[in-house]
Design a protein around this motif. Structure first.
Motif, PDB file in Angstrom:
ATOM      1  N   LEU A  34       0.825  -1.206   0.000  1.00  0.00           N
ATOM      2  CA  LEU A  34       0.000   0.000   0.000  1.00  0.00           C
ATOM      3  C   LEU A  34       0.861   1.258   0.000  1.00  0.00           C
ATOM      4  N   LEU A  35       1.959   1.228   0.748  1.00  0.00           N
ATOM      5  CA  LEU A  35       2.863   2.378   0.741  1.00  0.00           C
ATOM      6  C   LEU A  35       3.480   2.557  -0.640  1.00  0.00           C
ATOM      7  N   ASP A  36       3.910   1.473  -1.252  1.00  0.00           N
ATOM      8  CA  ASP A  36       4.457   1.572  -2.607  1.00  0.00           C
ATOM      9  C   ASP A  36       3.418   2.139  -3.570  1.00  0.00           C
ATOM     10  N   ALA A  37       2.165   1.703  -3.417  1.00  0.00           N
ATOM     11  CA  ALA A  37       1.091   2.204  -4.273  1.00  0.00           C
ATOM     12  C   ALA A  37       0.898   3.700  -4.087  1.00  0.00           C
ATOM     13  N   ALA A  38       0.899   4.146  -2.835  1.00  0.00           N
ATOM     14  CA  ALA A  38       0.710   5.567  -2.553  1.00  0.00           C
ATOM     15  C   ALA A  38       1.855   6.394  -3.115  1.00  0.00           C
ATOM     16  N   LEU A  39       3.079   5.910  -2.940  1.00  0.00           N
ATOM     17  CA  LEU A  39       4.241   6.636  -3.456  1.00  0.00           C
ATOM     18  C   LEU A  39       4.229   6.671  -4.981  1.00  0.00           C
ATOM     19  N   THR A  40       3.787   5.580  -5.600  1.00  0.00           N
ATOM     20  CA  THR A  40       3.668   5.550  -7.060  1.00  0.00           C
ATOM     21  C   THR A  40       2.657   6.575  -7.542  1.00  0.00           C
ATOM     22  N   CYS A  41       1.524   6.651  -6.862  1.00  0.00           N
ATOM     23  CA  CYS A  41       0.494   7.628  -7.230  1.00  0.00           C
ATOM     24  C   CYS A  41       1.014   9.053  -7.063  1.00  0.00           C
ATOM     25  N   ALA A  42       1.745   9.292  -5.984  1.00  0.00           N
ATOM     26  CA  ALA A  42       2.281  10.632  -5.739  1.00  0.00           C
ATOM     27  C   ALA A  42       3.297  11.017  -6.807  1.00  0.00           C
ATOM     28  N   ALA A  43       4.155  10.087  -7.175  1.00  0.00           N
ATOM     29  CA  ALA A  43       5.195  10.381  -8.162  1.00  0.00           C
ATOM     30  C   ALA A  43       4.615  10.573  -9.556  1.00  0.00           C
ATOM     31  N   ALA A  44       3.498   9.914  -9.836  1.00  0.00           N
ATOM     32  CA  ALA A  44       2.912   9.961 -11.171  1.00  0.00           C
ATOM     33  C   ALA A  44       1.927  11.104 -11.353  1.00  0.00           C
ATOM     34  N   ASP A  45       1.662  11.872 -10.295  1.00  0.00           N
ATOM     35  CA  ASP A  45       0.688  12.967 -10.378  1.00  0.00           C
ATOM     36  C   ASP A  45      -0.641  12.479 -10.951  1.00  0.00           C
ATOM     37  N   VAL A  46      -1.163  11.393 -10.379  1.00  0.00           N
ATOM     38  CA  VAL A  46      -2.417  10.833 -10.877  1.00  0.00           C
ATOM     39  C   VAL A  46      -3.568  11.805 -10.637  1.00  0.00           C
ATOM     40  N   ARG A  47      -4.640  11.613 -11.371  1.00  0.00           N
ATOM     41  CA  ARG A  47      -5.796  12.504 -11.299  1.00  0.00           C
ATOM     42  C   ARG A  47      -6.884  11.963 -10.375  1.00  0.00           C
ATOM     43  N   ALA A  48      -6.911  10.655 -10.136  1.00  0.00           N
ATOM     44  CA  ALA A  48      -7.869  10.032  -9.218  1.00  0.00           C
ATOM     45  C   ALA A  48      -7.367   8.643  -8.887  1.00  0.00           C
ATOM     46  N   VAL A  49      -7.829   8.120  -7.755  1.00  0.00           N
ATOM     47  CA  VAL A  49      -7.430   6.790  -7.288  1.00  0.00           C
ATOM     48  C   VAL A  49      -8.677   5.973  -7.008  1.00  0.00           C
ATOM     49  N   LEU A  50      -8.707   4.746  -7.501  1.00  0.00           N
ATOM     50  CA  LEU A  50      -9.794   3.815  -7.206  1.00  0.00           C
ATOM     51  C   LEU A  50      -9.216   2.655  -6.411  1.00  0.00           C
ATOM     52  N   LEU A  51      -9.674   2.499  -5.166  1.00  0.00           N
ATOM     53  CA  LEU A  51      -9.183   1.457  -4.260  1.00  0.00           C
ATOM     54  C   LEU A  51     -10.223   0.357  -4.145  1.00  0.00           C
ATOM     55  N   THR A  52      -9.817  -0.870  -4.445  1.00  0.00           N
ATOM     56  CA  THR A  52     -10.720  -2.011  -4.370  1.00  0.00           C
ATOM     57  C   THR A  52     -10.014  -3.196  -3.711  1.00  0.00           C
ATOM     58  N   GLY A  53     -10.792  -4.196  -3.359  1.00  0.00           N
ATOM     59  CA  GLY A  53     -10.242  -5.427  -2.804  1.00  0.00           C
ATOM     60  C   GLY A  53     -10.802  -6.631  -3.535  1.00  0.00           C
ATOM     61  N   GLU A  54      -9.935  -7.571  -3.908  1.00  0.00           N
ATOM     62  CA  GLU A  54     -10.387  -8.772  -4.602  1.00  0.00           C
ATOM     63  C   GLU A  54     -11.155  -9.688  -3.658  1.00  0.00           C
ATOM     64  N   GLY A  55     -12.005 -10.525  -4.244  1.00  0.00           N
ATOM     65  CA  GLY A  55     -12.667 -11.562  -3.464  1.00  0.00           C
ATOM     66  C   GLY A  55     -13.944 -11.110  -2.792  1.00  0.00           C
ATOM     67  N   ARG A  56     -14.362 -11.888  -1.801  1.00  0.00           N
ATOM     68  CA  ARG A  56     -15.654 -11.657  -1.153  1.00  0.00           C
ATOM     69  C   ARG A  56     -15.631 -10.470  -0.209  1.00  0.00           C
ATOM     70  N   SER A  57     -14.458 -10.143   0.346  1.00  0.00           N
ATOM     71  CA  SER A  57     -14.376  -9.086   1.351  1.00  0.00           C
ATOM     72  C   SER A  57     -13.379  -8.015   0.939  1.00  0.00           C
ATOM     73  N   PHE A  58     -13.681  -6.787   1.271  1.00  0.00           N
ATOM     74  CA  PHE A  58     -12.779  -5.674   0.967  1.00  0.00           C
ATOM     75  C   PHE A  58     -11.487  -5.794   1.762  1.00  0.00           C
ATOM     76  N   CYS A  59     -11.592  -5.888   3.084  1.00  0.00           N
ATOM     77  CA  CYS A  59     -10.411  -6.036   3.945  1.00  0.00           C
ATOM     78  C   CYS A  59     -10.869  -6.371   5.351  1.00  0.00           C
ATOM     79  N   VAL A  60     -10.393  -7.503   5.880  1.00  0.00           N
ATOM     80  CA  VAL A  60     -10.828  -7.963   7.201  1.00  0.00           C
ATOM     81  C   VAL A  60      -9.943  -7.445   8.326  1.00  0.00           C
ATOM     82  N   GLY A  61      -8.991  -6.551   8.015  1.00  0.00           N
ATOM     83  CA  GLY A  61      -8.121  -5.993   9.047  1.00  0.00           C
ATOM     84  C   GLY A  61      -6.745  -6.640   9.033  1.00  0.00           C
TER      85      GLY A  61
END
Length: 264
Positions: A34-61
């Motif tokens: 997730l940190l690598d993803a955030a740093l990649t987005c920051a370096a690329a000057d992205v215009r929007a971010v879509l965060l999703t989770g594969e499978g039945r659950s988004f994130c169980v903690g």
């Protein structure tokens, strides 16, 4: 790979939690992903971010199996590493202009609530449910949960959820302000993609200024905040985005914010 990041040609970043078989539980590798993803987005000057989770659950903690394999100082240092990476990811996502859309389904627990709450727009499938879960195992919150929850739903409701671990369904989560809205069955991916694309086409720098104003407005006194608003508006008005937006309005045409450089 536990987190996949893809940025399309239009500047929309797709960040996906890829441990669907484990409920996208967050261990050290996922936190660093997730940190690598955030740093990649920051370096690329992205215009929007879509965060999703594969499978039945988004994130169980947190990944309790990973944590249970350690004890004593080793466990303490491991958890500091996990939360350090996760929290740096949240800080980085919050620092960029690009707004984030989160699409959540199934179980959303622990730090998963923090990820969902950190997004600017959070869409929930009607089968989603939310549980703080921390105190049920003798832990206290991480992932910004103790910061986001009181601001979104109020301290009294936040404490009830954190202390009792009551599971709340998607409809109640929307009613109390934990998520933006509930999406009809089978429409989560489509609606999240549509929302993220709409934001991608918007005025990214103005979105960033707006995100910062809303965040600072929760702690600023009125006077300083009004000064901050005035300064931000003046800067936006003379930017290429501001000029394009006004010209489009007066010219009775659709704005094209994707063709102007960001505000600096």
């Amino acid at each position: 790979m536990t987190v996949d990041t893809k940025i399309d040609d239009g500047g929309l970043a797709h960040v996906t939690l890829c441990r669907g078989e484990a409920g996208n539980a967050i261990g050290l590798e996922t936190a660093r992903g997730l940190l690598d993803a955030a740093l990649t987005c920051a370096a690329a000057d992205v215009r929007a971010v879509l965060l999703t989770g594969e499978g039945r659950s988004f994130c169980v903690g947190g990944d309790l199996r990973e944590f249970a394999a350690l004890s004593g100082d080793a466990l303490e240092q491991h958890l500091l590493a996990v939360t350090g990476a996760l929290h740096d990811a949240l800080r980085t996502f919050a620092s960029i202009d690009a707004p984030m859309v989160a699409a959540v389904q199934g179980a959303v627990a622990g730090a998963g609530i923090g990820l969902a709450a950190a997004a600017d727009v959070t869409l929930a499938a009607d089968d989603a449910s939310f549980t703080a879960a921390y105190t049920a195992i003798g832990y206290s919150p991480d992932g910004g949960v103790s910061w986001f929850l009181p601001r979104l739903i109020g301290p009294k409701r936040a404490l009830e959820l954190l202390l009792t671990n009551r599971r709340i369904p998607a409809a109640e989560a929307a009613a109390i302000g934990l998520v933006s809205r509930v999406v009809a069955p089978g429409q989560l991916a489509t609606e999240a993609a549509h929302t993220a694309e709409m934001l991608r086409r918007g005025p990214t720098a103005a979105f960033g200024a707006t995100r910062r104003l809303v965040a600072s407005g929760l702690t600023d006194d009125l006077g300083p905040h009004l000064d901050r608003e005035g300064g931000a508006l003046a800067a936006a008005a003379v930017s290429d985005e501001g000029r394009e937006g006004v010209a489009a309005f007066l010219g009775k045409r659709a704005s094209d914010f994707t063709c102007v450089p960001p505000l600096t």
